[in-house]
Design an enzyme around this catalytic site. Sequence first.
Site, PDB file in Angstrom:
ATOM      1  N   HIS A  87      71.105 -41.633  55.786  1.00  0.00           N
ATOM      2  CA  HIS A  87      71.607 -40.307  56.177  1.00  0.00           C
ATOM      3  C   HIS A  87      71.355 -40.020  57.648  1.00  0.00           C
ATOM      4  CE1 HIS A  87      72.506 -36.061  56.335  1.00  0.00           C
ATOM      5  NE2 HIS A  87      71.302 -35.847  56.825  1.00  0.00           N
ATOM      6  N   HIS A 102      81.981 -35.237  52.778  1.00  0.00           N
ATOM      7  CA  HIS A 102      82.486 -35.746  54.053  1.00  0.00           C
ATOM      8  C   HIS A 102      82.567 -37.263  53.964  1.00  0.00           C
ATOM      9  CE1 HIS A 102      78.106 -36.151  54.503  1.00  0.00           C
ATOM     10  NE2 HIS A 102      78.368 -37.134  55.346  1.00  0.00           N
ATOM     11  N   GLU A 139      82.428 -42.690  51.493  1.00  0.00           N
ATOM     12  CA  GLU A 139      81.258 -43.539  51.716  1.00  0.00           C
ATOM     13  C   GLU A 139      80.950 -44.401  50.490  1.00  0.00           C
ATOM     14  OE1 GLU A 139      78.059 -41.065  53.171  1.00  0.00           O
ATOM     15  OE2 GLU A 139      79.422 -40.058  54.577  1.00  0.00           O
ATOM     16  N   HIS A 191      77.460 -38.442  47.977  1.00  0.00           N
ATOM     17  CA  HIS A 191      78.305 -37.246  47.909  1.00  0.00           C
ATOM     18  C   HIS A 191      79.768 -37.651  47.898  1.00  0.00           C
ATOM     19  CE1 HIS A 191      79.137 -38.073  52.123  1.00  0.00           C
ATOM     20  NE2 HIS A 191      77.832 -38.269  52.248  1.00  0.00           N
ATOM     21  N   ASP A 245      71.205 -41.530  50.508  1.00  0.00           N
ATOM     22  CA  ASP A 245      71.722 -40.439  51.329  1.00  0.00           C
ATOM     23  C   ASP A 245      71.017 -39.157  50.897  1.00  0.00           C
ATOM     24  OD1 ASP A 245      73.257 -39.187  53.247  1.00  0.00           O
ATOM     25  OD2 ASP A 245      75.171 -39.885  52.459  1.00  0.00           O
TER      26      ASP A 245
END
Length: 274
Positions: free
Chosen positions: A60, A115, A134, A104, A8
């Site tokens: 991503h 997020h 995620e 993240h 990502d």
Amino acid sequence: MKIYISADIEGISGVVNGSHTSPQGYDYSRARKLMTDEVNAAIRGAKMAGATTILVNDSHGPMTNLLIEDLDEDAVLITGNRKLLGMMEGIDTTYDAAFFIGYHGRHNTAGVLAHSYYGIVISEIKVNGNVVGEFEFNALVAGYHDVPVVFVSGDDILSNQVKDFNPEIETLIVKKAISRYTAECIQPKKVHRLLEEKVQGTLNNKLKSISISKAEGEVTLEVAFLNSGMAEATLFIPGVTLVEPNRVRYVAKDVIEAYKMRMALTTLAASTLS
């Protein structure tokens, strides 16, 4: 040794705002290079530990971020969108270990650009009653295929979430969150050295001791959206039920079905944005 890498961009050192993460951003080209360089460092570490097959999945946004011309020539790249397994496309039982590079924190936590898959649609995801982002959901997909996630890189908030989920997994903090759009970042050349060293050390010394993350049997998936209209748009799918004005539930036969359902729910919810 076969290694799977899901990469990502929000967790890459130096990446802190939308100018880095969107193809329309003025600094996106720089962020793509930073992302590619961190992935290459992880690949070098894996090769030093004896990896002979390395698959990288660009994970991503448009999933066409990594610069294939600059990618280590011993790696194979999955690039492009509309993948049935999204961020985990290509994973199977033949891999010895998985890395998540540039990841993240989950939505509504204090990490840089935090997020959960699609931040303008999803507010929260639960798997079997546990809030996941995620990292957690993707780790369960790897676990379905009996592949341990052994190494994760990103900010300090993500590292804490990884340790809460499975303290055996090795992490590398490449930046410390100051706010959603600000971070104290380690210089990339140092990050690359740290990635090489930590990946190599993890594979050489800890691979067999890191447990596989599993969600056995049926999986209850809950997804909360940013508004009730998004939730209502998902009710066309048989088996999806509304449990709160903005939250739906689905009972899947396994974690793979739950993962695909999360993507389907997101697609329908996002249709209300147009």
